[in-house]
Design an enzyme around this catalytic site. Structure first.
Site, PDB file in Angstrom:
ATOM      1  N   LYS A   1     -23.736 -92.730  -3.907  1.00 35.45           N
ATOM      2  CA  LYS A   1     -23.884 -93.580  -2.710  1.00 35.45           C
ATOM      3  C   LYS A   1     -22.551 -94.249  -2.465  1.00 35.45           C
ATOM      4  CE  LYS A   1     -27.210 -94.877   0.126  1.00 35.45           C
ATOM      5  NZ  LYS A   1     -28.470 -94.160   0.455  1.00 35.45           N
TER       6      LYS A   1
ATOM      7  N   ASP B   1     -26.457 -93.669   6.208  1.00 34.74           N
ATOM      8  CA  ASP B   1     -27.441 -94.652   5.738  1.00 34.74           C
ATOM      9  C   ASP B   1     -27.354 -95.790   6.775  1.00 34.74           C
ATOM     10  OD1 ASP B   1     -29.175 -95.266   3.139  1.00 34.74           O
ATOM     11  OD2 ASP B   1     -28.227 -97.147   3.667  1.00 34.74           O
TER      12      ASP B   1
HETATM   13  P1  NDP Z   1     -30.171 -97.845  10.588  1.00 36.41           P
HETATM   14  O1  NDP Z   1     -28.869 -98.539  10.494  1.00 36.41           O
HETATM   15  O2  NDP Z   1     -30.338 -96.724  11.519  1.00 36.41           O
HETATM   16  O3  NDP Z   1     -31.332 -98.906  10.877  1.00 36.41           O
HETATM   17  C1  NDP Z   1     -31.554-100.033  10.074  1.00 36.41           C
HETATM   18  C2  NDP Z   1     -32.634-100.863  10.726  1.00 36.41           C
HETATM   19  O4  NDP Z   1     -33.065-101.898   9.846  1.00 36.41           O
HETATM   20  C3  NDP Z   1     -32.124-101.556  11.979  1.00 36.41           C
HETATM   21  O5  NDP Z   1     -33.180-101.670  12.888  1.00 36.41           O
HETATM   22  C4  NDP Z   1     -31.719-102.921  11.428  1.00 36.41           C
HETATM   23  O6  NDP Z   1     -31.696-103.941  12.401  1.00 36.41           O
HETATM   24  C5  NDP Z   1     -32.845-103.173  10.463  1.00 36.41           C
HETATM   25  N1  NDP Z   1     -32.555-104.261   9.528  1.00 36.41           N
HETATM   26  C6  NDP Z   1     -33.250-105.401   9.443  1.00 36.41           C
HETATM   27  N2  NDP Z   1     -32.765-106.202   8.522  1.00 36.41           N
HETATM   28  C7  NDP Z   1     -31.732-105.590   7.978  1.00 36.41           C
HETATM   29  C8  NDP Z   1     -30.839-105.957   6.949  1.00 36.41           C
HETATM   30  N3  NDP Z   1     -30.883-107.116   6.316  1.00 36.41           N
HETATM   31  N4  NDP Z   1     -29.925-105.063   6.615  1.00 36.41           N
HETATM   32  C9  NDP Z   1     -29.834-103.894   7.270  1.00 36.41           C
HETATM   33  N5  NDP Z   1     -30.648-103.519   8.259  1.00 36.41           N
HETATM   34  C10 NDP Z   1     -31.607-104.360   8.613  1.00 36.41           C
HETATM   35  O7  NDP Z   1     -30.500 -97.373   9.086  1.00 36.41           O
HETATM   36  P2  NDP Z   1     -31.517 -96.248   8.592  1.00 36.41           P
HETATM   37  O8  NDP Z   1     -32.699 -96.201   9.469  1.00 36.41           O
HETATM   38  O9  NDP Z   1     -30.750 -95.027   8.324  1.00 36.41           O
HETATM   39  O10 NDP Z   1     -31.935 -96.842   7.163  1.00 36.41           O
HETATM   40  C11 NDP Z   1     -33.046 -97.715   6.998  1.00 36.41           C
HETATM   41  C12 NDP Z   1     -33.478 -97.708   5.538  1.00 36.41           C
HETATM   42  O11 NDP Z   1     -33.858 -96.379   5.162  1.00 36.41           O
HETATM   43  C13 NDP Z   1     -32.412 -98.123   4.528  1.00 36.41           C
HETATM   44  O12 NDP Z   1     -33.039 -98.779   3.455  1.00 36.41           O
HETATM   45  C14 NDP Z   1     -31.846 -96.791   4.043  1.00 36.41           C
HETATM   46  O13 NDP Z   1     -31.271 -96.904   2.772  1.00 36.41           O
HETATM   47  C15 NDP Z   1     -33.124 -95.978   4.007  1.00 36.41           C
HETATM   48  N6  NDP Z   1     -32.964 -94.519   4.054  1.00 36.41           N
HETATM   49  C16 NDP Z   1     -32.236 -93.914   5.025  1.00 36.41           C
HETATM   50  C17 NDP Z   1     -32.139 -92.541   5.071  1.00 36.41           C
HETATM   51  C18 NDP Z   1     -31.416 -91.832   6.154  1.00 36.41           C
HETATM   52  O14 NDP Z   1     -31.436 -90.597   6.154  1.00 36.41           O
HETATM   53  N7  NDP Z   1     -30.808 -92.514   7.109  1.00 36.41           N
HETATM   54  C19 NDP Z   1     -32.754 -91.700   4.036  1.00 36.41           C
HETATM   55  C20 NDP Z   1     -33.564 -92.430   3.089  1.00 36.41           C
HETATM   56  C21 NDP Z   1     -33.631 -93.791   3.113  1.00 36.41           C
HETATM   57  P3  NDP Z   1     -30.343-104.281  13.184  1.00 36.41           P
HETATM   58  O15 NDP Z   1     -30.162-103.186  14.179  1.00 36.41           O
HETATM   59  O16 NDP Z   1     -30.615-105.609  13.779  1.00 36.41           O
HETATM   60  O17 NDP Z   1     -29.257-104.312  12.160  1.00 36.41           O
HETATM   61  O1  2IT Z   2     -31.084 -92.915   0.962  1.00 37.23           O
HETATM   62  C1  2IT Z   2     -30.950 -91.722   1.301  1.00 37.23           C
HETATM   63  O2  2IT Z   2     -31.582 -90.808   0.759  1.00 37.23           O
HETATM   64  C2  2IT Z   2     -30.002 -91.414   2.378  1.00 37.23           C
HETATM   65  N1  2IT Z   2     -29.409 -92.331   2.937  1.00 37.23           N
HETATM   66  C3  2IT Z   2     -29.734 -89.990   2.767  1.00 37.23           C
HETATM   67  C4  2IT Z   2     -28.735 -89.372   1.829  1.00 37.23           C
HETATM   68  C5  2IT Z   2     -28.266 -87.991   2.215  1.00 37.23           C
HETATM   69  O3  2IT Z   2     -27.352 -87.527   1.521  1.00 37.23           O
HETATM   70  O4  2IT Z   2     -28.765 -87.385   3.151  1.00 37.23           O
END
Ligand code: NDP
Ligand code: 2IT
Length: 466
Positions: free
Chosen positions: A143, A183
């Protein structure tokens, strides 16, 4: 003054009179990483569920397997200088945690958010080891990220930041070494700028060095949707075992980013009613359902606050955060999908959810539930889909993107989606079987940890002391 902290720490470790191997490792990890609460939480959460398996394998202690497992193979920290639109030099911290390469090149996302620090990235990289093992695909755990905040920055500023970040990162990554992706705060725009700079410096078209790329230049179809879709496939399987289904259930989803949006899309397809979503400022609530296309316009296109939703749908309620906390959990729903960030659900919220009669929780985010809250939910028979397993569809599809890049060939959306569904369904079965075998039926938290650990420990044992 002479710094004796190292000496004192060594002494403390020697004085740990814990006899049980697992507990001793938990204790020493605590002492050695005292300033990393999120990392310790993740280690604790995993190790505390492994007892039944570890007890059957004395060779783990003989080879210090757990001590090796909790120590990253490599941590890279670097300076990221860039120039903002006013000509001022800004400096951020950049990180890449190369945690474990026992089953494949390091693989895991990059997070750009002001809260990013070593503890958060180590927790995410540690979780990623088990998640990636569960996919059954050849990817290790890593990461990275930065305390850079893309919010409010112009496209040019984001580009200059990404170029500077990659100028250092490029020497540490490669399609057979370490493959970053997105992420929080890192989506298609950022991956594009990062890829452009990598290609420019290396003078080679190494498409498999990053995943989550645009589909015009090596990205896989369905990667953007995969984490959210996978979460719902896992929920579908988990509900099925209890004779339940997604149809007509009410759902609240925290966040409105990549994971939240595509979880919403898929769960709506299955006939559920998503009644609330949020961002880091507040949440929107409408008992008649949320219109996802409006959310996509606000978040994916305009990059604005979720409050804007009211301009399009004035009959919706908006609840601003109170004392920095979301109010979304005040809303009653059958299914709760935390898809924003870590530690969103603490014990108090878990108690509220249980008294509101919640049926199931699916962790789209990484570690969105504290350990105490998880225990409480399990004790109260809430169906609980743990992050490592439930959100693994994203990284699994990243691995499918790597496969397509190696083959120099593309699969159709239908093909990728079918593979994604099969992988997630397999993960569910692996969690279910491991839980059953080690005496914790229906506890998919323990099931996921044991199933992931079985694979990693076997690979690490085969490769000797490295
Ligand atoms: P994005 O940046 O696309 O979205 C994050 C969302 O969470 C936004 O709506 C954000 O609001 C909100 N949020 C609220 N509070 C917080 C905070 N304290 N810190 C950060 N964000 C906050 O991220 P993802 O959708 O990609 O990721 C969301 C979660 O899913 C994370 O935990 C990530 O690790 C996990 N994840 C992501 C994967 C991926 O493929 N993208 C895969 C597996 C897990 P605002 O817009 O106001 O910041
Ligand atoms: O938390 C996760 O699994 C991710 N942010 C996606 C990682 C990836 O390599 O696609």
């Amino acid at each position: 003054m002479l710094d004796l902290s190292g000496v004192i720490e060594t002494k403390k470790i020697k004085n740990t009179n814990e006899t049980d191997y697992l507990n001793r490792v938990i204790e020493t990890t605590k002492i050695k990483n005292a300033r990393e609460p999120e990392f310790l939480q993740a280690v604790n959460e995993v190790l505390s569920t492994l007892k039944p398996f570890i007890n059957q394998h004395p060779e783990f202690e003989e080879t210090s397997l757990l001590e090796r497992l909790v120590e990253p193979e490599r941590v890279i920290i670097f300076r990221v200088p860039w120039i903002d639109d006013n000509g001022k030099v800004q400096v951020n911290k950049g990180y890449r945690i190369q945690f474990n390469s026992a089953i494949g090149p390091y693989k895991g996302g990059l997070r750009f958010h002001p809260s990013v620090n070593l503890s958060i990235l180590k927790f995410l990289a540690f979780e990623q080891i088990f998640k990636n093992a569960l996919t059954g695909l050849p990817i290790g755990g890593g990461k990275g990220g930065s305390d850079f905040d893309p919010k409010g920055k112009s496209d040019n500023e984001v580009m200059r930041f990404c170029q500077s970040f990659m100028t250092e990162l490029q020497r540490h990554i490669g399609e057979d070494t370490d493959v970053p992706a997105g992420d929080i705060g890192v989506g298609a725009r950022e991956i594009g700028y990062l890829f452009g700079q990598f290609k420019r410096i290396k003078n080679t078209y190494e498409a498999g060095v990053l995943t989550g790329k645009g589909t015009e230049y090596g990205g896989s179809l369905i990667r953007k949707e995969a984490t959210g879709y996978g979460l719902i496939y896992f929920m579908r399987e988990m509900l099925k075992v209890s004779g339940k289904e997604l149809k007509d259930k009410t759902v609240i989803i925290t966040g409105s980013g990549n994971v939240a949006i595509y979880a919403c899309q898929k769960v709506q397809e299955y006939g559920a009613n998503v009644i609330a979503m949020s961002d880091s400022n507040g949440c929107i609530y409408n008992r008649n359902g949320i219109d996802l296309s409006t959310i996509q316009q606000i978040k994916e296109v305009d990059r604005l606050r979720i409050k804007e939703y009211l301009k399009y749908h004035p009959n919706t309620e908006y609840m601003e955060n109170q004392n920095g906390k979301t109010r979304i959990f005040e809303i009653k729903a059958d299914i709760v999908l935390p898809c924003a960030t870590q530690n969103e659900i603490d014990l108090e919220i878990a108690q509220r959810l249980v008294s509101n009669g919640v049926l199931a929780i699916g962790e789209g985010a990484n570690m969105p539930t504290t350990i105490e809250a998880t225990h409480y939910l399990l004790e109260n028979n809430v169906l609980f889909a743990p992050a490592k397993a439930a959100n693994a569809g994203g990284v699994a599809t990243s691995a499918l993107e790597m496969s397509q890049n190696s083959m120099r060939y593309y699969w159709t959306s239908e093909e990728v989606d079918k593979k994604l569904d099969a992988i997630v369904t397999n993960i569910f079965e692996a969690c279910q079987n491991a839980a059953k075998e080690y005496g914790c039926d229906n506890n998919y938290v323990a099931g996921a940890n044991i199933a992931g650990f079985m694979k990693i420990s076997k690979a690490m044992m085969s490769q000797g002391i490295v």
